[in-house]
Enzyme design. Sequence first.
Site, mmCIF file in Angstrom:
data_model
loop_
_atom_site.group_PDB
_atom_site.id
_atom_site.type_symbol
_atom_site.label_atom_id
_atom_site.label_comp_id
_atom_site.label_asym_id
_atom_site.label_seq_id
_atom_site.Cartn_x
_atom_site.Cartn_y
_atom_site.Cartn_z
ATOM 1 N N ASP A 81 -21.974 28.214 -0.906
ATOM 2 C CA ASP A 81 -21.233 26.976 -1.161
ATOM 3 C C ASP A 81 -21.860 26.228 -2.350
ATOM 4 O O ASP A 81 -23.087 26.115 -2.437
ATOM 5 C CB ASP A 81 -21.297 26.124 0.116
ATOM 6 C CG ASP A 81 -20.383 24.916 0.085
ATOM 7 O OD1 ASP A 81 -19.315 24.992 -0.561
ATOM 8 O OD2 ASP A 81 -20.727 23.896 0.733
ATOM 9 N N HIS A 82 -21.046 25.739 -3.240
ATOM 10 C CA HIS A 82 -21.517 24.905 -4.373
ATOM 11 C C HIS A 82 -22.704 25.481 -5.132
ATOM 12 O O HIS A 82 -23.670 24.778 -5.415
ATOM 13 C CB HIS A 82 -21.881 23.491 -3.891
ATOM 14 C CG HIS A 82 -20.685 22.693 -3.494
ATOM 15 N ND1 HIS A 82 -19.791 22.208 -4.414
ATOM 16 C CD2 HIS A 82 -20.230 22.316 -2.284
ATOM 17 C CE1 HIS A 82 -18.837 21.554 -3.769
ATOM 18 N NE2 HIS A 82 -19.075 21.608 -2.476
ATOM 19 N N SER A 210 -15.076 16.275 6.171
ATOM 20 C CA SER A 210 -15.657 15.381 7.181
ATOM 21 C C SER A 210 -15.127 13.972 6.988
ATOM 22 O O SER A 210 -14.973 13.517 5.851
ATOM 23 C CB SER A 210 -17.189 15.337 7.054
ATOM 24 O OG SER A 210 -17.744 16.539 7.490
ATOM 25 N N VAL A 230 -16.372 21.776 6.101
ATOM 26 C CA VAL A 230 -16.930 20.694 6.922
ATOM 27 C C VAL A 230 -18.453 20.830 6.993
ATOM 28 O O VAL A 230 -18.972 21.878 7.386
ATOM 29 C CB VAL A 230 -16.359 20.739 8.362
ATOM 30 C CG1 VAL A 230 -16.930 19.596 9.189
ATOM 31 C CG2 VAL A 230 -14.839 20.684 8.348
ATOM 32 N N ALA A 231 -19.145 19.777 6.634
ATOM 33 C CA ALA A 231 -20.611 19.756 6.731
ATOM 34 C C ALA A 231 -21.084 18.545 7.540
ATOM 35 O O ALA A 231 -21.628 18.664 8.639
ATOM 36 C CB ALA A 231 -21.244 19.756 5.342
ATOM 37 N N THR A 232 -20.851 17.355 6.993
ATOM 38 C CA THR A 232 -21.401 16.112 7.550
ATOM 39 C C THR A 232 -21.016 15.885 9.022
ATOM 40 O O THR A 232 -21.872 15.494 9.823
ATOM 41 C CB THR A 232 -20.909 14.923 6.698
ATOM 42 O OG1 THR A 232 -21.214 15.216 5.327
ATOM 43 C CG2 THR A 232 -21.579 13.630 7.099
HETATM 44 P P1 13P Z 1 -18.244 17.075 4.082
HETATM 45 O O1 13P Z 1 -19.730 16.893 4.197
HETATM 46 O O2 13P Z 1 -17.532 15.818 3.714
HETATM 47 O O3 13P Z 1 -17.692 17.745 5.289
HETATM 48 O O4 13P Z 1 -18.003 18.098 2.866
HETATM 49 C C1 13P Z 1 -18.315 19.470 3.086
HETATM 50 C C2 13P Z 1 -18.095 20.324 1.877
HETATM 51 O O5 13P Z 1 -17.236 20.096 1.043
HETATM 52 C C3 13P Z 1 -18.947 21.523 1.739
HETATM 53 O O6 13P Z 1 -18.688 22.203 0.567
HETATM 54 ZN ZN ZN Z 2 -17.974 20.871 -1.010
HETATM 55 NA NA NA Z 3 -16.073 13.934 3.590
#
Ligand code: 13P
Ligand code: ZN
Ligand code: NA
Length: 283
Positions: A81-82, A210, A230-232
């Site tokens: 990711d990223h 998120s 979704v991460a946060t």
């Molecule tokens: P959030 O932390 O807002 O869910 O974003 C996650 C994300 O885009 C991971 O690449």
């Molecule tokens: Zn992202």
């Molecule tokens: Na977000």
Amino acid sequence: TILSTREMLLKAQNEHYAVPAFNIHNMETMQVIVDAAVQLRSPLIIAATPSTVQYADRDYLVAMAQTAAKQTDLPIAVHLDHHENITDIKASIDAGFRSAMIDASREPFEKNIALVREVTAYAHRYDTTVEAELGKLVGQEDDLIVDEAASAYTDPELAAEFVLATGIDSLAVAIGTAHGLYKGVPKLDFDRLKDIRAKVDIPLVLHGASDVPDELVQKAIALGICKVNVATDLKIPFADAVKKFFTANPSASDPRKYMTPGKEAMAKIAAHKIKVCGSENRY
Ligand code: 13P
Ligand code: ZN
Ligand code: NA
């Protein structure tokens, strides 16, 4: 085996749902999302940012994902990711990752294309899918910070040109979501998403999901999003449950005891997100 995201995203695109991409950091968080996907028969993308790869080690991550994939017939992908560093991406593909985001969205259009092309040329030789971003999301994702002034929405016309020029397999769009939490309710530019969908035929990716109300995520999926990041929303309940455990048990020291409430809290939200994505019982 660990798969690329090719088939799972095309199936999601055809059937109008989204595959959840959940960011993990260690064995516990990977187990939580895999268990949730297995219980709900959902495809799954396990996502790792550069700092996660650094923290957990790419070989450990691949080995853990392979172990997870062996336990189920559901499609499981492990995704970078990223990522911004092409040398790192190549090393992780060599280690077994089969999906990668090259995030050159900070660069000017032509430079973005050139960097992404270098990644697709390498990745496609190893049946690895590539995601890239056009436009820039505001907010913070681990060490990647973009302030409001530097953010930009995806231009539909340029998006079509970008996809053609780079040969990417999926496109991350900037339509008003942000990494992390929002101050109020986010305003998503659905007209722009419609426009992008009309001009671009590959799977579209929503970052920053998120804290976006479920109905808005579902509307974005209805308009063509087929991967939701979704991460946060996973991280916060895990941490809160662990904090609560330590408050109640200040002398606790057994990780099997203090990690368990974190895992349970995260499992609930992972299951909920799978349902929001509509990816339940697709296999
Ligand atoms: P959030 O932390 O807002 O869910 O974003 C996650 C994300 O885009 C991971 O690449
Ligand atoms: Zn992202
Ligand atoms: Na977000």
